[in-house]
Motif scaffolding. Structure first.
Motif, PDB file in Angstrom:
ATOM      1  N   ALA A  64      -9.355  11.557  -3.779  1.00  0.00           N
ATOM      2  CA  ALA A  64      -8.750  10.444  -3.055  1.00  0.00           C
ATOM      3  C   ALA A  64      -7.276  10.343  -3.410  1.00  0.00           C
ATOM      4  CB  ALA A  64      -9.458   9.140  -3.409  1.00  0.00           C
ATOM      5  N   SER A  65      -6.429  10.193  -2.411  1.00  0.00           N
ATOM      6  CA  SER A  65      -5.006  10.060  -2.646  1.00  0.00           C
ATOM      7  C   SER A  65      -4.387   9.246  -1.542  1.00  0.00           C
ATOM      8  CB  SER A  65      -4.346  11.447  -2.707  1.00  0.00           C
ATOM      9  OG  SER A  65      -4.598  12.159  -1.514  1.00  0.00           O
ATOM     10  N   ALA A  66      -3.235   8.658  -1.849  1.00  0.00           N
ATOM     11  CA  ALA A  66      -2.580   7.807  -0.864  1.00  0.00           C
ATOM     12  C   ALA A  66      -1.102   7.771  -1.191  1.00  0.00           C
ATOM     13  CB  ALA A  66      -3.194   6.405  -0.877  1.00  0.00           C
ATOM     14  N   HIS A  67      -0.403   6.772  -0.675  1.00  0.00           N
ATOM     15  CA  HIS A  67       1.015   6.617  -0.964  1.00  0.00           C
ATOM     16  C   HIS A  67       1.166   5.521  -1.993  1.00  0.00           C
ATOM     17  CE1 HIS A  67       5.274   7.130  -0.013  1.00  0.00           C
ATOM     18  NE2 HIS A  67       5.367   5.832  -0.220  1.00  0.00           N
ATOM     19  N   ALA A  68       1.788   5.864  -3.132  1.00  0.00           N
ATOM     20  CA  ALA A  68       1.870   4.928  -4.244  1.00  0.00           C
ATOM     21  C   ALA A  68       2.851   3.798  -3.940  1.00  0.00           C
ATOM     22  CB  ALA A  68       2.289   5.664  -5.508  1.00  0.00           C
ATOM     23  N   ALA A  69       2.596   2.654  -4.566  1.00  0.00           N
ATOM     24  CA  ALA A  69       3.494   1.505  -4.474  1.00  0.00           C
ATOM     25  C   ALA A  69       3.539   0.830  -5.832  1.00  0.00           C
ATOM     26  CB  ALA A  69       3.008   0.517  -3.400  1.00  0.00           C
ATOM     27  N   LEU A  70       4.712   0.352  -6.200  1.00  0.00           N
ATOM     28  CA  LEU A  70       4.877  -0.334  -7.471  1.00  0.00           C
ATOM     29  C   LEU A  70       4.210  -1.707  -7.399  1.00  0.00           C
ATOM     30  CD1 LEU A  70       6.270  -0.168 -10.279  1.00  0.00           C
ATOM     31  CD2 LEU A  70       8.213  -1.366  -9.243  1.00  0.00           C
ATOM     32  N   VAL A  71       3.343  -1.988  -8.364  1.00  0.00           N
ATOM     33  CA  VAL A  71       2.605  -3.248  -8.386  1.00  0.00           C
ATOM     34  C   VAL A  71       3.262  -4.268  -9.309  1.00  0.00           C
ATOM     35  CG1 VAL A  71       0.399  -4.325  -8.958  1.00  0.00           C
ATOM     36  CG2 VAL A  71       0.428  -2.100  -7.826  1.00  0.00           C
ATOM     37  N   SER A  72       3.661  -3.828 -10.499  1.00  0.00           N
ATOM     38  CA  SER A  72       4.264  -4.775 -11.443  1.00  0.00           C
ATOM     39  C   SER A  72       5.169  -4.030 -12.412  1.00  0.00           C
ATOM     40  CB  SER A  72       3.180  -5.535 -12.211  1.00  0.00           C
ATOM     41  OG  SER A  72       2.431  -4.655 -13.026  1.00  0.00           O
ATOM     42  N   VAL A  73       6.075  -4.801 -13.039  1.00  0.00           N
ATOM     43  CA  VAL A  73       7.016  -4.265 -14.017  1.00  0.00           C
ATOM     44  C   VAL A  73       7.060  -5.221 -15.196  1.00  0.00           C
ATOM     45  CG1 VAL A  73       9.400  -3.573 -14.485  1.00  0.00           C
ATOM     46  CG2 VAL A  73       8.444  -3.254 -12.199  1.00  0.00           C
ATOM     47  N   GLU A  74       7.084  -4.678 -16.391  1.00  0.00           N
ATOM     48  CA  GLU A  74       7.209  -5.486 -17.604  1.00  0.00           C
ATOM     49  C   GLU A  74       8.281  -4.870 -18.499  1.00  0.00           C
ATOM     50  OE1 GLU A  74       6.936  -8.396 -20.213  1.00  0.00           O
ATOM     51  OE2 GLU A  74       5.758  -8.360 -18.345  1.00  0.00           O
ATOM     52  N   PRO A  75       9.389  -5.579 -18.770  1.00  0.00           N
ATOM     53  CA  PRO A  75       9.735  -6.917 -18.296  1.00  0.00           C
ATOM     54  C   PRO A  75      10.095  -6.923 -16.806  1.00  0.00           C
ATOM     55  CG  PRO A  75      11.572  -5.976 -19.479  1.00  0.00           C
ATOM     56  CD  PRO A  75      10.441  -5.004 -19.640  1.00  0.00           C
ATOM     57  N   ALA A  76       9.971  -8.070 -16.178  1.00  0.00           N
ATOM     58  CA  ALA A  76      10.227  -8.188 -14.748  1.00  0.00           C
ATOM     59  C   ALA A  76      11.680  -7.846 -14.442  1.00  0.00           C
ATOM     60  CB  ALA A  76       9.897  -9.597 -14.266  1.00  0.00           C
ATOM     61  N   SER A  77      11.874  -7.206 -13.291  1.00  0.00           N
ATOM     62  CA  SER A  77      13.234  -6.865 -12.887  1.00  0.00           C
ATOM     63  C   SER A  77      14.045  -8.142 -12.710  1.00  0.00           C
ATOM     64  CB  SER A  77      13.209  -6.076 -11.576  1.00  0.00           C
ATOM     65  OG  SER A  77      14.490  -5.600 -11.252  1.00  0.00           O
ATOM     66  N   ARG A  95       0.347   0.024   5.560  1.00  0.00           N
ATOM     67  CA  ARG A  95      -0.812  -0.239   4.696  1.00  0.00           C
ATOM     68  C   ARG A  95      -0.465  -0.126   3.215  1.00  0.00           C
ATOM     69  NH1 ARG A  95      -2.406   4.458   2.498  1.00  0.00           N
ATOM     70  NH2 ARG A  95      -1.700   6.358   3.542  1.00  0.00           N
ATOM     71  N   THR A  96       0.613   0.608   2.888  1.00  0.00           N
ATOM     72  CA  THR A  96       0.962   0.819   1.480  1.00  0.00           C
ATOM     73  C   THR A  96       1.998  -0.179   0.975  1.00  0.00           C
ATOM     74  OG1 THR A  96       2.796   2.348   1.939  1.00  0.00           O
ATOM     75  CG2 THR A  96       0.574   3.278   1.814  1.00  0.00           C
ATOM     76  N   ILE A  97       2.540  -0.996   1.875  1.00  0.00           N
ATOM     77  CA  ILE A  97       3.602  -1.919   1.476  1.00  0.00           C
ATOM     78  C   ILE A  97       2.991  -3.113   0.768  1.00  0.00           C
ATOM     79  CG2 ILE A  97       5.468  -3.404   2.278  1.00  0.00           C
ATOM     80  CD1 ILE A  97       5.843  -1.484   4.618  1.00  0.00           C
ATOM     81  N   ILE A  98       3.360  -3.301  -0.476  1.00  0.00           N
ATOM     82  CA  ILE A  98       2.890  -4.440  -1.268  1.00  0.00           C
ATOM     83  C   ILE A  98       3.992  -5.489  -1.289  1.00  0.00           C
ATOM     84  CG2 ILE A  98       2.175  -5.202  -3.567  1.00  0.00           C
ATOM     85  CD1 ILE A  98       1.010  -2.450  -4.015  1.00  0.00           C
ATOM     86  N   PRO A  99       3.699  -6.718  -0.877  1.00  0.00           N
ATOM     87  CA  PRO A  99       4.742  -7.749  -0.864  1.00  0.00           C
ATOM     88  C   PRO A  99       5.377  -7.898  -2.245  1.00  0.00           C
ATOM     89  CG  PRO A  99       2.750  -8.527   0.242  1.00  0.00           C
ATOM     90  CD  PRO A  99       2.399  -7.240  -0.432  1.00  0.00           C
ATOM     91  N   ASP A 100       6.688  -8.145  -2.235  1.00  0.00           N
ATOM     92  CA  ASP A 100       7.390  -8.357  -3.492  1.00  0.00           C
ATOM     93  C   ASP A 100       6.845  -9.575  -4.225  1.00  0.00           C
ATOM     94  OD1 ASP A 100       9.170  -6.227  -3.208  1.00  0.00           O
ATOM     95  OD2 ASP A 100      10.456  -7.420  -1.889  1.00  0.00           O
TER      96      ASP A 100
END
Length: 520
Positions: free
Chosen positions: A20-33, A406-411
């Protein structure tokens, strides 16, 4: 033919047996940008929605220096960038380029400040020359697969005549070169390297390691087989059908559409879609050449193709609809996203192509059977189809540069918490970037219970850019929060935020803090 049928089934099994594979999207960052930190973090952790492979990670510290002592570790969906112990105060930037499982790069930057912010900027990563090479190579690959392989398949299995093979032969030559160029350009893009790095092994090695590498090899092999099938040999027809299957297989092995879940639907759909395009587009150039022959010679071929084209169009319509539903998820994405706009333009061209196909099928072909003087009209119609097909190739090659909806994750909204002995205010800013932003104010007492306020006002200023305080009245929403919508923040930077809550006619609570607004 049983041997070749078995080979086709084997090729399908190999193509669809990938994970299974898809287009990656950043979910979270620590520390936050955009964070303001009292001391340097030990590491910056990037979490994606799928397993990724680090391509190029760069750290620019608060003094504006590019550092090569940041250690990168990847574990599943998380990429951790360990910070050097001597990270100076100021604004630091971590720029990342990781490889998605569909073989495409995902890039961005994380900004955080240690102590006072400085003017450190993310590195510019857009390479116009490389993007042009990627686009041209993609168009050339489409020509090789659909015009080249499709033309040979048409000649060997439908027309049963090797007429009009000049265009497919040229298309195959272009496609073979484009497949090699696509592989090298992919490696450059994944690693963020300049064009000159094509002379090194690094881009080729990383490109082969992605799902796109084997797919390009299958495409290259399919075009080689089609080139061989141009020769007069007893096995030419067998090579043509294997090359034909290879076109669908190469498309189904990688890419946004093929790797979209559920893959049990999308991989067969893109396989059949590719075969349908190959049958239809591959026939156009040979048909133009056939129009120079007498109607008694060309009419049987046109009739055979017309019946097969009707089936191909039906397959294209069904598979195209299924893939569009999976990729877009909602009709509004057709106009709200770059991916949807490209699809909309493609649909306009396809509508024109279908109209011409209907004209050929129901009017010009029957007219050719009755009167040879109808040949020029049919020839002009097919030439127009060829032009539209090339325009479609040029359009859909743009999908390489934009992720599907489908791969776009809201900010994630930017959040700050302001408190005093009397009150606590939670402020959410969406998207938290320069431009138009929405503010949500949650007003609470010092005991974290809802604060009943008669009125609330938001005041923003950016002294370093000469922007004086601008005041906006908040509106109480049905959710119990105060909302300030469509606030224009023209610049990124450290904005000063002041919130005034009128509790009674004689009491007002004012809290202030700073908010780091990221670039757009």
């Amino acid at each position: 033919m049983r041997l070749f049928a078995a080979l086709a089934i084997l090729l399908l099994i190999v193509g669809f047996a990938t994970g299974a594979s898809a287009h990656a999207a950043l979910v979270s960052v620590e520390p936050a940008s955009g964070s303001m930190l009292a001391s340097a973090p030990k590491a910056v952790e990037l979490r994606f929605n799928e397993v990724v492979t680090p391509g190029a990670i760069q750290l620019i510290d608060g003094a504006g220096r590019a550092r090569d002592d940041a250690r990168v570790n990847a574990s599943g969906e998380t990429v951790s960038v360990a910070m050097p112990p001597d990270l100076p105060q100021g604004t630091a930037v971590v720029s990342y380029r990781v490889i998605s499982q569909d073989g495409h790069p995902v890039s961005g930057s994380v900004i955080f400040s240690v102590g006072m912010p400085t003017a450190t900027k993310p590195p510019v990563t857009v390479d116009g020359a490389l993007n042009a090479l990627i686009w041209l190579a993609r168009v050339g690959l489409y020509l090789g697969l659909f015009v080249g392989v499709g033309g040979v398949f048409f000649a060997r299995w439908i027309a049963l005549l090797m007429i009009g093979m000049t265009v497919p032969r040229v298309a195959l030559a272009i496609g073979l070169v484009s497949a090699i160029a696509s592989l090298g350009a992919l490696g450059l893009d994944l690693l963020g390297l300049p064009l000159a790095a094509l002379a090194t092994a690094a881009p080729w090695k990383v490109a082969f390691a992605t799902s796109a590498g084997p797919a390009l090899l299958v495409a290259f092999a399919a075009m080689l087989l089609a080139m061989t099938a141009l020769r007069r040999a007893w096995h030419a027809r067998a090579l043509a059908i294997i090359a034909f299957i290879g076109v669908g297989l190469s498309l189904a092995m990688t890419g946004h559409a093929a790797t979209a879940p559920p893959e049990a639907l999308t991989r067969p759909a893109i396989f059949l879609h590719g075969l349908g395009v190959t049958i239809w587009i591959g026939a156009l150039a040979p048909l133009v050449a056939l129009m120079s022959k007498p109607a008694t010679a060309s009419l049987p071929v046109v009739n055979r193709f017309s019946r097969l084209a009707a089936l191909a169009v039906g397959v294209l319509a069904l598979t195209g609809l299924a893939l569009a539903i999976v990729q877009l998820e909602k009709p509004a994405a057709l106009v709200e996203t770059r991916y949807g706009l490209i699809l909309s333009i493609k649909l306009v061209f396809v509508t024109g192509l279908l109209a011409l196909a209907a004209l050929n099928r129901f009017r010009l072909t029957p007219a050719l059977a009755q009167d040879e003087t109808s040949t020029p009209a049919l020839k002009r119609s097919i030439l127009l189809e060829c032009s539209i097909a090339v325009a479609i190739f040029a359009t859909v090659a743009g999908w390489r540069f934009t992720p599907p909806p489908r791969t776009i994750i809201p900010d994630t909204p930017l959040a700050i918490h302001i408190h005093s002995d009397k009150a606590m205010f939670q402020v959410l800013v969406s998207p938290g970037k320069a431009g138009l932003d929405d503010f949500v104010l949650q007003l609470m007492t010092g005991e974290a219970t809802p604060l009943a306020a008669k009125d609330a006002t938001l005041t923003l200023s950016l002294p370093e850019r000469g922007i004086e305080p601008m005041e906006r009245n908040a509106e109480l929403g049905p959710d119990g929060y105060w909302h300030v919508r469509k606030v224009e923040l023209p610049f990124a930077g450290r904005w000063h935020v002041r919130i005034d809550a009128l509790v009674t006619d004689f009491e007002k609570i004012t809290l202030e803090d700073d908010l780091e607004v990221a670039p757009p």
